[in-house]
Design a protein around this motif. Structure first.
Motif, PDB file in Angstrom:
ATOM      1  N   THR A 158       0.799  -1.226   0.000  1.00 44.85           N
ATOM      2  CA  THR A 158       0.000   0.000   0.000  1.00 44.85           C
ATOM      3  C   THR A 158       0.833   1.277   0.000  1.00 44.85           C
ATOM      4  O   THR A 158       0.274   2.372  -0.080  1.00 44.85           O
ATOM      5  CB  THR A 158      -0.915   0.027   1.239  1.00 44.85           C
ATOM      6  OG1 THR A 158      -0.113  -0.154   2.414  1.00 44.85           O
ATOM      7  CG2 THR A 158      -1.960  -1.077   1.159  1.00 44.85           C
ATOM      8  N   LEU A 159       2.155   1.169   0.086  1.00 42.79           N
ATOM      9  CA  LEU A 159       2.984   2.367   0.208  1.00 42.79           C
ATOM     10  C   LEU A 159       2.826   3.344  -0.956  1.00 42.79           C
ATOM     11  O   LEU A 159       2.940   4.563  -0.747  1.00 42.79           O
ATOM     12  CB  LEU A 159       4.455   1.973   0.378  1.00 42.79           C
ATOM     13  CG  LEU A 159       4.773   1.179   1.653  1.00 42.79           C
ATOM     14  CD1 LEU A 159       6.248   0.814   1.699  1.00 42.79           C
ATOM     15  CD2 LEU A 159       4.379   1.968   2.895  1.00 42.79           C
ATOM     16  N   PRO A 160       2.567   2.885  -2.195  1.00 41.18           N
ATOM     17  CA  PRO A 160       2.373   3.852  -3.287  1.00 41.18           C
ATOM     18  C   PRO A 160       1.192   4.794  -3.085  1.00 41.18           C
ATOM     19  O   PRO A 160       1.070   5.782  -3.810  1.00 41.18           O
ATOM     20  CB  PRO A 160       2.162   2.952  -4.514  1.00 41.18           C
ATOM     21  CG  PRO A 160       2.900   1.700  -4.187  1.00 41.18           C
ATOM     22  CD  PRO A 160       2.652   1.506  -2.709  1.00 41.18           C
ATOM     23  N   ARG A 161       0.326   4.507  -2.117  1.00 40.10           N
ATOM     24  CA  ARG A 161      -0.757   5.445  -1.815  1.00 40.10           C
ATOM     25  C   ARG A 161      -0.200   6.788  -1.362  1.00 40.10           C
ATOM     26  O   ARG A 161      -0.852   7.820  -1.501  1.00 40.10           O
ATOM     27  CB  ARG A 161      -1.638   4.880  -0.688  1.00 40.10           C
ATOM     28  CG  ARG A 161      -2.621   3.827  -1.115  1.00 40.10           C
ATOM     29  CD  ARG A 161      -3.385   3.318   0.090  1.00 40.10           C
ATOM     30  NE  ARG A 161      -4.466   2.427  -0.312  1.00 40.10           N
ATOM     31  CZ  ARG A 161      -5.022   1.526   0.474  1.00 40.10           C
ATOM     32  NH1 ARG A 161      -4.597   1.389   1.713  1.00 40.10           N
ATOM     33  NH2 ARG A 161      -5.997   0.758   0.037  1.00 40.10           N
ATOM     34  N   ASN A 164       5.061  10.493  -1.504  1.00 46.27           N
ATOM     35  CA  ASN A 164       6.109  11.275  -0.843  1.00 46.27           C
ATOM     36  C   ASN A 164       6.663  10.542   0.373  1.00 46.27           C
ATOM     37  O   ASN A 164       7.862  10.612   0.656  1.00 46.27           O
ATOM     38  CB  ASN A 164       5.560  12.646  -0.436  1.00 46.27           C
ATOM     39  CG  ASN A 164       5.120  13.454  -1.636  1.00 46.27           C
ATOM     40  OD1 ASN A 164       5.831  13.565  -2.625  1.00 46.27           O
ATOM     41  ND2 ASN A 164       3.917  14.012  -1.569  1.00 46.27           N
ATOM     42  N   VAL A 165       5.800   9.833   1.085  1.00 47.00           N
ATOM     43  CA  VAL A 165       6.264   8.998   2.195  1.00 47.00           C
ATOM     44  C   VAL A 165       7.128   7.863   1.657  1.00 47.00           C
ATOM     45  O   VAL A 165       8.173   7.531   2.226  1.00 47.00           O
ATOM     46  CB  VAL A 165       5.067   8.435   2.993  1.00 47.00           C
ATOM     47  CG1 VAL A 165       5.538   7.398   4.011  1.00 47.00           C
ATOM     48  CG2 VAL A 165       4.322   9.561   3.697  1.00 47.00           C
ATOM     49  N   GLN A 166       6.712   7.277   0.553  1.00 50.46           N
ATOM     50  CA  GLN A 166       7.471   6.191  -0.068  1.00 50.46           C
ATOM     51  C   GLN A 166       8.862   6.669  -0.480  1.00 50.46           C
ATOM     52  O   GLN A 166       9.867   6.005  -0.214  1.00 50.46           O
ATOM     53  CB  GLN A 166       6.713   5.667  -1.286  1.00 50.46           C
ATOM     54  CG  GLN A 166       7.332   4.430  -1.923  1.00 50.46           C
ATOM     55  CD  GLN A 166       6.521   3.963  -3.121  1.00 50.46           C
ATOM     56  OE1 GLN A 166       5.938   4.767  -3.849  1.00 50.46           O
ATOM     57  NE2 GLN A 166       6.475   2.658  -3.328  1.00 50.46           N
ATOM     58  N   GLN A 171      14.810   7.225   0.695  1.00 48.45           N
ATOM     59  CA  GLN A 171      15.961   8.081   0.998  1.00 48.45           C
ATOM     60  C   GLN A 171      16.643   7.640   2.288  1.00 48.45           C
ATOM     61  O   GLN A 171      17.876   7.590   2.366  1.00 48.45           O
ATOM     62  CB  GLN A 171      15.503   9.537   1.153  1.00 48.45           C
ATOM     63  CG  GLN A 171      15.159  10.234  -0.141  1.00 48.45           C
ATOM     64  CD  GLN A 171      14.672  11.651   0.095  1.00 48.45           C
ATOM     65  OE1 GLN A 171      14.198  12.307  -0.817  1.00 48.45           O
ATOM     66  NE2 GLN A 171      14.759  12.135   1.319  1.00 48.45           N
ATOM     67  N   LEU A 172      15.841   7.329   3.292  1.00 46.13           N
ATOM     68  CA  LEU A 172      16.410   6.918   4.571  1.00 46.13           C
ATOM     69  C   LEU A 172      17.106   5.566   4.454  1.00 46.13           C
ATOM     70  O   LEU A 172      18.163   5.342   5.053  1.00 46.13           O
ATOM     71  CB  LEU A 172      15.310   6.857   5.633  1.00 46.13           C
ATOM     72  CG  LEU A 172      14.606   8.184   5.944  1.00 46.13           C
ATOM     73  CD1 LEU A 172      13.533   7.974   7.005  1.00 46.13           C
ATOM     74  CD2 LEU A 172      15.597   9.247   6.393  1.00 46.13           C
ATOM     75  N   LEU A 173      16.522   4.662   3.672  1.00 42.41           N
ATOM     76  CA  LEU A 173      17.124   3.339   3.490  1.00 42.41           C
ATOM     77  C   LEU A 173      18.480   3.423   2.798  1.00 42.41           C
ATOM     78  O   LEU A 173      19.346   2.567   3.005  1.00 42.41           O
ATOM     79  CB  LEU A 173      16.190   2.450   2.668  1.00 42.41           C
ATOM     80  CG  LEU A 173      15.023   1.812   3.412  1.00 42.41           C
ATOM     81  CD1 LEU A 173      14.059   1.176   2.424  1.00 42.41           C
ATOM     82  CD2 LEU A 173      15.525   0.772   4.407  1.00 42.41           C
ATOM     83  N   GLN A 174      18.664   4.427   1.969  1.00 45.78           N
ATOM     84  CA  GLN A 174      19.899   4.557   1.206  1.00 45.78           C
ATOM     85  C   GLN A 174      21.010   5.256   1.980  1.00 45.78           C
ATOM     86  O   GLN A 174      22.132   5.367   1.484  1.00 45.78           O
ATOM     87  CB  GLN A 174      19.605   5.309  -0.100  1.00 45.78           C
ATOM     88  CG  GLN A 174      18.750   4.500  -1.065  1.00 45.78           C
ATOM     89  CD  GLN A 174      18.114   5.336  -2.155  1.00 45.78           C
ATOM     90  OE1 GLN A 174      18.343   6.552  -2.239  1.00 45.78           O
ATOM     91  NE2 GLN A 174      17.305   4.713  -2.991  1.00 45.78           N
ATOM     92  N   ARG A 175      20.717   5.685   3.194  1.00 45.24           N
ATOM     93  CA  ARG A 175      21.745   6.325   4.007  1.00 45.24           C
ATOM     94  C   ARG A 175      22.715   5.257   4.531  1.00 45.24           C
ATOM     95  O   ARG A 175      22.293   4.208   5.012  1.00 45.24           O
ATOM     96  CB  ARG A 175      21.117   7.086   5.178  1.00 45.24           C
ATOM     97  CG  ARG A 175      20.219   8.237   4.750  1.00 45.24           C
ATOM     98  CD  ARG A 175      19.670   8.988   5.952  1.00 45.24           C
ATOM     99  NE  ARG A 175      20.720   9.696   6.662  1.00 45.24           N
ATOM    100  CZ  ARG A 175      21.188  10.892   6.320  1.00 45.24           C
ATOM    101  NH1 ARG A 175      20.697  11.513   5.259  1.00 45.24           N
ATOM    102  NH2 ARG A 175      22.144  11.470   7.023  1.00 45.24           N
ATOM    103  N   PRO A 176      24.025   5.511   4.435  1.00 46.94           N
ATOM    104  CA  PRO A 176      25.012   4.522   4.900  1.00 46.94           C
ATOM    105  C   PRO A 176      24.802   4.094   6.347  1.00 46.94           C
ATOM    106  O   PRO A 176      25.045   2.942   6.700  1.00 46.94           O
ATOM    107  CB  PRO A 176      26.344   5.259   4.721  1.00 46.94           C
ATOM    108  CG  PRO A 176      26.092   6.236   3.620  1.00 46.94           C
ATOM    109  CD  PRO A 176      24.675   6.687   3.822  1.00 46.94           C
ATOM    110  N   ALA A 177      24.332   5.008   7.190  1.00 45.57           N
ATOM    111  CA  ALA A 177      24.147   4.676   8.606  1.00 45.57           C
ATOM    112  C   ALA A 177      23.086   3.598   8.788  1.00 45.57           C
ATOM    113  O   ALA A 177      23.178   2.783   9.712  1.00 45.57           O
ATOM    114  CB  ALA A 177      23.769   5.927   9.393  1.00 45.57           C
TER     115      ALA A 177
END
Length: 206
Positions: A158-161, A164-166, A171-177
């Protein structure tokens, strides 16, 4: 939600180190009066003589000490999101019964707060603004709850609903940390889940 999360800081000039272990191998005695959480729960933090419990309080303490929250206005700007994440977003992301057992996720539905969050993120990269300098403890708090959903419910579609949240979650997942904390494999797996395109049936198109 990690099974166990205990943080210790031995050097006040060194960023904190985290220690996550399976419940069966945890060596910390949570019944000890020296344990930071008076109820023997997790998460808990020990920084010298300072004991902190509850994830929101821990995040604000670490951000206050290491993240430059040096004015009441800055603390309030970030703190309101930390409190919202714990008080409002958590019960949306994880539906529980009276015994605290997780039954499902509210993100399988269309909760109004997610629509509001999606609108707020339409013109900003992070919760407090755009640019790397705007990334803050607010994103750590809100992003953590959002990203635990696909971790525990990998079939979520359901995330494509909330585009912008998706995008924000990706973006957060792609952070090295994030990869450093959860592992490269988990980060990549969640990127695949979060980036999943909308199912046409989700929007009533057949």
């Amino acid at each position: 939600m990690p099974e166990n999360f205990f943080i210790t800081i031995s050097d006040p000039d060194t960023p904190p180190k985290t220690n996550t272990q399976k419940r069966t191998s945890l060596t910390v005695d949570r019944t000890s009066p020296d344990y930071p959480h008076p109820f023997g729960k997790i998460p808990a933090l020990l920084d010298g003589d300072v004991k902190v419990f509850e994830s929101g309080a821990i995040l604000m303490y670490l951000a206050d000490k290491y993240g430059g929250l040096d004015t009441p206005a800055k603390r309030a700007e970030a703190g309101k999101w930390v409190v919202w994440a714990n008080a409002s977003l958590d019960p949306i992301c994880f539906k529980e019964d009276g015994n605290g057992r997780v039954l499902g996720t509210g993100l399988a539905d269309d909760p109004p707060p997610l629509r509001t969050l999606d609108a707020l993120l339409a013109d900003r990269e992070f919760l407090l603004g755009n640019g790397e300098e705007s990334f803050s403890v607010a994103d750590v708090a809100v992003g953590s709850y959002l990203l635990y959903v696909p971790l525990f419910f990998p079939d979520i579609n359901t995330l494509p609903r909330w585009p912008n949240v998706q995008r924000y979650m990706l973006q957060l997942l792609q952070r090295p940390a994030y990869a450093k904390a959860f592992g490269e494999g988990t980060a990549q797996q969640l990127q695949n889940v979060v980036s999943r395109k909308a199912d046409s049936k989700l929007f009533g198109l057949f």
